[in-house]
Design an enzyme around this catalytic site. Structure first.
Site, mmCIF file in Angstrom:
data_model
loop_
_atom_site.group_PDB
_atom_site.id
_atom_site.type_symbol
_atom_site.label_atom_id
_atom_site.label_comp_id
_atom_site.label_asym_id
_atom_site.label_seq_id
_atom_site.Cartn_x
_atom_site.Cartn_y
_atom_site.Cartn_z
ATOM 1 N N GLU A 27 0.845 -1.183 0.000
ATOM 2 C CA GLU A 27 0.000 0.000 0.000
ATOM 3 C C GLU A 27 0.883 1.235 0.000
ATOM 4 O O GLU A 27 1.975 1.237 0.596
ATOM 5 C CB GLU A 27 -0.916 0.013 1.231
ATOM 6 C CG GLU A 27 -1.834 1.227 1.290
ATOM 7 C CD GLU A 27 -2.869 1.143 2.417
ATOM 8 O OE1 GLU A 27 -3.682 2.074 2.531
ATOM 9 O OE2 GLU A 27 -2.868 0.144 3.156
ATOM 10 N N ASN A 72 -6.680 1.576 2.704
ATOM 11 C CA ASN A 72 -7.377 2.851 2.864
ATOM 12 C C ASN A 72 -6.930 3.878 1.830
ATOM 13 O O ASN A 72 -7.712 4.728 1.402
ATOM 14 C CB ASN A 72 -7.148 3.404 4.271
ATOM 15 C CG ASN A 72 -7.802 2.557 5.343
ATOM 16 O OD1 ASN A 72 -8.586 1.661 5.052
ATOM 17 N ND2 ASN A 72 -7.471 2.837 6.597
ATOM 18 N N ASN A 172 -12.293 -1.017 -0.832
ATOM 19 C CA ASN A 172 -11.605 -1.445 0.387
ATOM 20 C C ASN A 172 -12.384 -0.998 1.620
ATOM 21 O O ASN A 172 -12.711 0.184 1.753
ATOM 22 C CB ASN A 172 -10.198 -0.844 0.449
ATOM 23 C CG ASN A 172 -9.500 -1.154 1.764
ATOM 24 O OD1 ASN A 172 -9.042 -2.271 1.969
ATOM 25 N ND2 ASN A 172 -9.432 -0.186 2.661
ATOM 26 N N GLU A 173 -12.716 -1.940 2.483
ATOM 27 C CA GLU A 173 -13.290 -1.663 3.818
ATOM 28 C C GLU A 173 -14.360 -0.578 3.772
ATOM 29 O O GLU A 173 -14.348 0.371 4.567
ATOM 30 C CB GLU A 173 -12.184 -1.300 4.804
ATOM 31 C CG GLU A 173 -11.259 -2.460 5.098
ATOM 32 C CD GLU A 173 -10.259 -2.172 6.217
ATOM 33 O OE1 GLU A 173 -10.168 -1.020 6.679
ATOM 34 O OE2 GLU A 173 -9.562 -3.118 6.631
ATOM 35 N N TYR A 244 -6.831 -8.437 12.263
ATOM 36 C CA TYR A 244 -5.538 -8.140 12.880
ATOM 37 C C TYR A 244 -5.604 -8.529 14.356
ATOM 38 O O TYR A 244 -6.662 -8.421 14.987
ATOM 39 C CB TYR A 244 -5.193 -6.656 12.750
ATOM 40 C CG TYR A 244 -4.973 -6.206 11.324
ATOM 41 C CD1 TYR A 244 -3.763 -6.418 10.685
ATOM 42 C CD2 TYR A 244 -5.982 -5.558 10.616
ATOM 43 C CE1 TYR A 244 -3.550 -6.000 9.382
ATOM 44 C CE2 TYR A 244 -5.784 -5.142 9.312
ATOM 45 C CZ TYR A 244 -4.566 -5.364 8.697
ATOM 46 O OH TYR A 244 -4.367 -4.946 7.400
ATOM 47 N N GLU A 292 -6.370 -9.036 4.030
ATOM 48 C CA GLU A 292 -5.587 -8.308 5.045
ATOM 49 C C GLU A 292 -5.593 -9.137 6.321
ATOM 50 O O GLU A 292 -6.666 -9.411 6.874
ATOM 51 C CB GLU A 292 -6.164 -6.916 5.335
ATOM 52 C CG GLU A 292 -5.923 -5.892 4.252
ATOM 53 C CD GLU A 292 -6.269 -4.473 4.698
ATOM 54 O OE1 GLU A 292 -6.080 -4.158 5.903
ATOM 55 O OE2 GLU A 292 -6.728 -3.696 3.844
ATOM 56 N N GLN A 352 1.672 -5.738 5.902
ATOM 57 C CA GLN A 352 2.029 -5.500 4.518
ATOM 58 C C GLN A 352 3.381 -6.125 4.236
ATOM 59 O O GLN A 352 3.904 -6.849 5.083
ATOM 60 C CB GLN A 352 2.032 -3.998 4.241
ATOM 61 C CG GLN A 352 0.654 -3.355 4.354
ATOM 62 C CD GLN A 352 0.658 -1.861 4.076
ATOM 63 O OE1 GLN A 352 1.565 -1.299 3.472
ATOM 64 N NE2 GLN A 352 -0.372 -1.182 4.549
#
Length: 507
Positions: A27, A72, A172-173, A244, A292, A352
């Site tokens: 990213e 993001n 994304n999200e 996460y 992710e 990442q």
């Protein structure tokens, strides 16, 4: 010493090992791109400005697919800023991470990097501040062979042949209020299906990933998936999952059992998707792109962000977590969870790749090194071959504050029928005691022997790798692993991750 029994059978197959399980994520955030993969002034930089030391570690890590350019970041990204002469590219504000984006690296540069790294690209589309037309434009630039305006523009920019990207993330999200262009499930579902239909009109074989929840703690978890899929089920191939993990208030026991939650996330998303499919009387079965996942000290990041400068820096140091042995054990366990769900989890991206919550760290003008979490990923990517086997584990349990009673051990196995190799991946979650493991091998025809066995463990579970001591934590040959009496017998150190490859099973 506690003991456990692992039962495995070559006939109990989950699914083939998906090579896309071993994905990563680049990213435009922090130093992942700039001084991470790209640093033209670095002593190892090639003619395109890419750090060859980081490229070498990426290949060693075994990465197969990389999600790009966010995250993001993508929800405010204008892809056309990153093409054409670099001197003409605009500097933009990145509102997601409050920094400046120079656009020195864009699609064409990243695709060159991906070619050098030997990885497939999973491209994320901006459905936050943009939409259907932008998705069609970037797809045309990437994949149209010639004659159209954007295809000819790509060729003029140096890429004569189309890039042939197959996988596209539809945003994304989008459930997150922090996301630029955040939408309700209904709003996003409509936009996702409109975008998907347009892309399929351009390319019927495109693979599309629709946004699931950004985490199982979201108040709309599962209901978001259900509503989005009511719109998009027929037009997409997979739904994303993100997770996460970090130790909370010193609760190491629960942290070591993080894979229990990952199992729950996967099972819940599968159940939700299948429910939608059943209501639609569809024979189609959606997969999961777990694009992710990692250990992330999120609370530390939130505290640092609250006191961060109001400046707009280039490539600031953001969430450069330094990982411990315990973190590596958890990462190894999360890989076990992903593998055992290989029938539905067909792609996954550890977030990442470099510097930002990453297995690889680098310093500007200086060295690059392997973090502790590098090792279980690299070994699993190398040894997980053939098919995933459904195993049964009989092991003692322990009590956790977050997940209740959980097994001391967790494991998965793979079987390569071509070579006869059987590989067992196992974690010992006990914080102080070793555990002995036995695994009868009668179903594999005899002749198996331990070809290699690696353990990540340390007397100091808080040990880390640094620029000054890059090999403080490395995989070491497992101290006791042998085949006797038709069974594997191994001793697993406290708080450890172990991989054992058994060879010689082909008649």
């Amino acid at each position: 010493m506690p003991s456990a029994l692992l039962r495995l059978d070559p006939a109990r197959v989950v699914a083939p090992v998906s090579r896309r399980t071993f994905g990563s994520f680049v990213e435009h955030m922090g130093r992942c791109v700039y001084t991470g993969i790209f640093e033209p002034t670095h002593p190892t930089a090639d003619a395109d400005g890419f750090r060859q030391d980081v490229l070498a570690l990426t290949r060693e890590l075994g990465v197969t697919v990389v999600r790009y350019p966010g995250g993001n970041f993508v929800s405010g990204y204008r892809w056309e800023d990153g093409i054409g002469p670099v001197a003409d590219r605009p500097v933009r504000r990145d509102l997601a991470w409050r920094s400046l984006e120079s656009n020195e690296v864009g699609i064409d540069e990243f695709m060159r990097w991906a070619g050098k790294a030997g990885v497939e690209v999973m491209y994320a589309l901006n459905l936050g501040t943009r939409g259907v037309q932008e998705a069609l434009d970037v797809h045309e630039y990437l994949n149209q062979p010639d004659r159209t305006r954007l295809a000819e523009l790509r060729r003029a920019n140096g890429a004569d042949k189309p890039y042939g990207i197959r996988m596209f993330c539809l945003g994304n999200e989008m459930d997150g209020t922090w996301q630029l262009g955040h939408k309700t499930a209904g709003e996003y579902g409509r936009l996702a299906v409109e975008t998907a239909r347009a892309l399929r009109a351009a390319d019927p074989d495109v693979e599309l990933v629709v946004c699931g929840s950004s985490g199982s703690s979201m108040p709309t978890f599962a209901s978001w998936e259900a509503e989005v899929l009511e719109h998009a089920y027929d037009e997409v191939d997979a739904i994303s999952a993100h997770a996460y993990y970090e130790p909370v208030d010193g609760d190491v026991g629960s942290f070591l059992a993080s894979a229990v939650d990952m199992d729950h996330v996967i099972d819940s998303v599968i159940a939700t998707a299948d429910s939608v499919g059943a209501r639609r009387k569809s024979s189609k079965r959606l997969n999961i792109s777990f694009d992710e996942w990692n250990v992330w000290y999120l609370r530390r990041f939130m505290a640092e962000r609250d006191t961060a400068s109001t400046e707009w820096p280039f490539a600031p140091r953001v969430i450069e977590d330094c990982y411990t042995v315990t973190d590596a054990v958890v990462v190894g366990n999360l890989l076990i969870s992903l593998l055992r769900h290989s029938d539905r989890v067909t792609a996954a991206c550890q977030a990442q790749l470099v510097n930002v919550i990453a297995p690889i760290r680098s310093e500007p003008g200086g060295p690059a090194w392997r973090q502790t979490i590098f090792h279980p990923f690299a070994i699993t990517a190398r040894l997980a071959r053939g098919t995933v086997l459904r195993v049964e584990l009989e092991a003692p349990t322990y009590q956790t504050d977050r997940y209740g009673e959980v097994p001391l051990l967790d494991a998965v196995a793979t079987h390569d029928t071509g070579t006869g190799d059987v590989t067992i991946f196992v974690v010992n979650r006990h914080q102080t005691d070793a555990v002995t493991l036995s695994a009868p091998l009668a179903g594999f025809g005899g002749g198996l022997r331990v070809a290699e066995a690696w353990t990540v463990a340390d007397d100091d579970p808080s040990a880390t790798n640094t620029a000054e001591h890059p090999d403080r934590v490395v995989p070491r040959p497992a101290g006791h692993a042998e085949v006797t009496g038709g069974a594997l017998h191994a001793t697993l150190p406290a708080q450890s991750w172990t991989a054992i490859r058994l060879a010689g099973g082909v008649a």
